[in-house]
Design an enzyme around this catalytic site. Structure first.
Site, PDB file in Angstrom:
ATOM      1  N   ASP A  56       0.749  -8.580  10.169  1.00 25.64           N
ATOM      2  CA  ASP A  56       0.206  -7.398  10.840  1.00 25.64           C
ATOM      3  C   ASP A  56      -1.263  -7.644  11.177  1.00 25.64           C
ATOM      4  OD1 ASP A  56      -0.734  -7.355   8.229  1.00 25.64           O
ATOM      5  OD2 ASP A  56       0.333  -5.533   7.662  1.00 25.64           O
ATOM      6  N   ASN A  78       1.910   3.096  -1.708  1.00 27.53           N
ATOM      7  CA  ASN A  78       2.854   4.099  -1.179  1.00 27.53           C
ATOM      8  C   ASN A  78       4.190   3.460  -0.787  1.00 27.53           C
ATOM      9  OD1 ASN A  78       2.296   2.705   1.157  1.00 27.53           O
ATOM     10  ND2 ASN A  78       1.519   4.450   2.313  1.00 27.53           N
ATOM     11  N   HIS A 127       4.612   0.836   1.232  1.00 27.51           N
ATOM     12  CA  HIS A 127       4.703   0.205   2.559  1.00 27.51           C
ATOM     13  C   HIS A 127       4.839  -1.308   2.443  1.00 27.51           C
ATOM     14  CE1 HIS A 127       0.052  -0.392   3.280  1.00 27.51           C
ATOM     15  NE2 HIS A 127       0.550  -1.350   2.553  1.00 27.51           N
ATOM     16  N   GLU A 159       4.627   2.228   7.247  1.00 31.17           N
ATOM     17  CA  GLU A 159       4.294   3.293   6.301  1.00 31.17           C
ATOM     18  C   GLU A 159       5.525   4.172   6.049  1.00 31.17           C
ATOM     19  OE1 GLU A 159       1.597   2.916   4.867  1.00 31.17           O
ATOM     20  OE2 GLU A 159      -0.109   2.542   6.174  1.00 31.17           O
TER      21      GLU A 159
HETATM   22  P1  PGA Z   1      -3.115  -5.511  -1.482  1.00 29.63           P
HETATM   23  O1  PGA Z   1      -2.378  -4.888  -0.221  1.00 29.63           O
HETATM   24  O2  PGA Z   1      -2.497  -6.860  -1.703  1.00 29.63           O
HETATM   25  O3  PGA Z   1      -4.555  -5.602  -1.078  1.00 29.63           O
HETATM   26  O4  PGA Z   1      -2.884  -4.584  -2.629  1.00 29.63           O
HETATM   27  C1  PGA Z   1      -0.990  -4.906  -0.153  1.00 29.63           C
HETATM   28  C2  PGA Z   1      -0.511  -3.997   0.929  1.00 29.63           C
HETATM   29  O5  PGA Z   1      -1.180  -2.969   1.209  1.00 29.63           O
HETATM   30  O6  PGA Z   1       0.546  -4.259   1.504  1.00 29.63           O
END
Ligand code: PGA
Length: 261
Positions: free
Chosen positions: A73, A142, A144, A149
């Site tokens: 992404d 959350n 995702h 999301e």
């Molecule tokens: P993080 O992000 O590895 O910084 O916790 C993971 C995500 O939001 O998919």
């Protein structure tokens, strides 16, 4: 280490062990197939893994010289070349130090005048190369995956999406804690794009992920927890450390339930 087969969860004592295990998976894949197509996520969860891969590359034991790497992404709205872009992150962490040629690093054109067309082009590219041999994923608190999301349909493809408020809040740490600096939009591989990968490894470490891991273990497939899309994929494993796996039920809002027996 222990495996739980319902949604294959492999749990490790520490974040370092998880990181080593993921790095081993990448090295093994590239050893067997130097031309492998791999999608790496950004974020803090994989940083130790990337460090291990860089060390291996420095010692001449690992190289992405013939591989193809695809961004999962990317933010929309940052200036071209921004150090906060996911392209910069993957270039710094993986591409340059692991010998991946610049032209073998693929990403959606978030500066295109037509972002929908740019998303479709990226989706087409992924389809034309036959999908990823390996998709590595982090998970949001959350639930995702990528920037898919809660509420994202299972059949979603690469597209322009909006970041959830809690995601922007979590990512503010990369923008001096200022949520107003966190982009509101992105282009993300869709759930169905992610599911087209031959093999998927989802990584969750630390207490802040205990809620999503607990929900993922107990939930059926639901759009409110995008990572449950992985239940439909035949070759997905979830690598967790003790803090993310825990022995209590945690809920997505971060609260804790009673001890599991
Ligand atoms: P993080 O992000 O590895 O910084 O916790 C993971 C995500 O939001 O998919």
């Amino acid at each position: 280490m222990r495996a739980n087969n319902s949604l294959e969860i492999v749990d490790f004592e520490s974040e370092l062990e998880v990181s080593q295990a993921i790095a081993d998976e990448v090295v093994e894949l590239v050893t067997v197939n130097p031309f492998a197509k791999i999608s790496f996520p950004t974020g803090s969860t994989l940083q130790k893994t990337y460090g291990i891969l860089r060390d291996s590359a420095r010692l001449g034991r690992f190289s992405l010289a013939k591989a193809q790497v695809f961004l999962l992404d990317e933010y929309v709205g940052l200036p071209r070349g921004s150090i906060d872009s996911y392209l910069s992150f993957i270039s710094r962490e993986i591409q340059e130090p692991c010998g991946l040629p610049l032209e073998a690093l693929h990403f959606p054109d978030v500066h295109a005048s037509d972002l929908h067309e740019a998303s479709e082009k990226y989706e087409d590219l992924i389809r034309v190369v036959g999908g990823m041999d390996l998709q590595i994923l982090g998970i949001g608190s959350n639930g995702h995956i990528g920037f898919n999301e809660p509420g994202t349909p299972l059949n979603s493809r690469t597209r322009v999406a909006h970041l959830a408020p809690e995601t922007r809040e979590a990512n503010a740490r990369y923008f001096n804690g200022d949520i107003n600096m966190v982009p509101k939009r992105c282009i993300t591989q869709g759930l169905s794009t992610i599911l087209s990968a031959k093999k998927i490894l989802l990584v969750a470490t630390g207490l802040s992920k205990a809620g999503s891991v607990s929900a993922l273990r107990t939930s059926r497939m639901t759009e409110s927890l995008p990572a449950t899309a992985l239940l439909t994929h035949g070759d997905t494993r979830i690598f967790v450390d003790r803090q993310a796996y825990g022995n209590r039920e945690f809920f997505l809002d971060g609260s804790q339930g009673g001890l599991r027996s």
